[in-house]
Design an enzyme around this catalytic site. Sequence first.
Site, mmCIF file in Angstrom:
data_model
loop_
_atom_site.group_PDB
_atom_site.id
_atom_site.type_symbol
_atom_site.label_atom_id
_atom_site.label_comp_id
_atom_site.label_asym_id
_atom_site.label_seq_id
_atom_site.Cartn_x
_atom_site.Cartn_y
_atom_site.Cartn_z
ATOM 1 N N HIS A 187 0.827 -1.205 0.000
ATOM 2 C CA HIS A 187 0.000 0.000 0.000
ATOM 3 C C HIS A 187 0.865 1.261 0.000
ATOM 4 O O HIS A 187 1.621 1.509 0.934
ATOM 5 C CB HIS A 187 -0.888 -0.010 1.254
ATOM 6 N N HIS A 206 -0.836 11.065 -2.202
ATOM 7 C CA HIS A 206 -2.140 10.550 -1.800
ATOM 8 C C HIS A 206 -3.145 11.663 -1.549
ATOM 9 O O HIS A 206 -4.234 11.678 -2.123
ATOM 10 C CB HIS A 206 -2.025 9.686 -0.541
ATOM 11 N N GLU A 227 -3.843 4.069 -8.397
ATOM 12 C CA GLU A 227 -5.106 4.730 -8.082
ATOM 13 C C GLU A 227 -5.130 6.140 -8.659
ATOM 14 O O GLU A 227 -4.241 6.946 -8.402
ATOM 15 C CB GLU A 227 -5.334 4.802 -6.572
#
Length: 321
Positions: free
Chosen positions: A71, A113, A181
């Site tokens: 992750h 992020h 992502e």
Amino acid sequence: MTKHSVIRRTCWALGLATVGAASLLLPDAGPGGDTAHAATPAARTQATAAPDRDGDAAAGRARRGPLVVAHRGASGYAPENTLAAARAADEAGTVWVETDVQRTADGELVLVHDTTLARTTDAEEVFPGRAPWNVADFTAEEIDLLDAGGWYGAEFAGEPVPTLEEFVRELAGNGQKLLLELKSPELYPGIEAEILAELDDEGWLDERRPGDRVVLQSFDAASVRTVHELAPRVETGFLGTPAVGDLAAYAEFADQINPRHTTVTAAWVDAVHALRGPQGRPLKVYVWTVDDGARAVELARLGVDGIISNVPDVVAAAVRR
């Protein structure tokens, strides 16, 4: 930071624009992923199994357990979404690496992020008058001045915010694979085509089968659908936990349904697996973010296909015991 030609990217996007990108009104997926926390490395356990391709998916999972994905890199051991985190994942024996992509004010694709730079860089100190320090408000050159590692630990001071190009080249050198992502794509119109162009330039779309090397995912259903329509052979994932009755709609454009681990049940996982995605294979379930070995074992027993973790070696060791 290296920049590609804006003209070339625009032409690539226009060439695909005839495909079109339909919008889709679907249930809200909920908030983004969990924040990474530091942890002590466990014994380095190889997590190299490939995702199921065809046939008896359940038997495949039983043989090898869920695929383990790092992750934001192995962000339990290094600052998230940095080259150091990718290397930490490699040292942990983890092949698949998840990260987040956004776009700078001048069109560079960078790995961050949050939609602001405040938490994971020293932007507040370097640019004190630029609150709230949105990624989209800074040029690539400005972001290149920031320290993306010092907040995590002194040994990582000076670690830069990487570009997508730099990150995939690091992964390629390590023999790793990419779960990417699209973070808040509604802030970056056209970013889907730009990401695909970047990955194509770097050879990441030359896969024998979709999902062999790269998967694109997002909480934004319309963005996932756009990726699928622009590049039908690219494997895609939707982040969230749709109701069982809505799963068939997602299966039109998503190959994976990737929920928060606290939201899944065995019946829901079975319902996902009962459907086939756009590549003609059973839908897969990758859960996030799991750092506890016992919980990882529980999820493996539910039949999930993948587990995304800040400490992938810990999870890999647990599910393979």
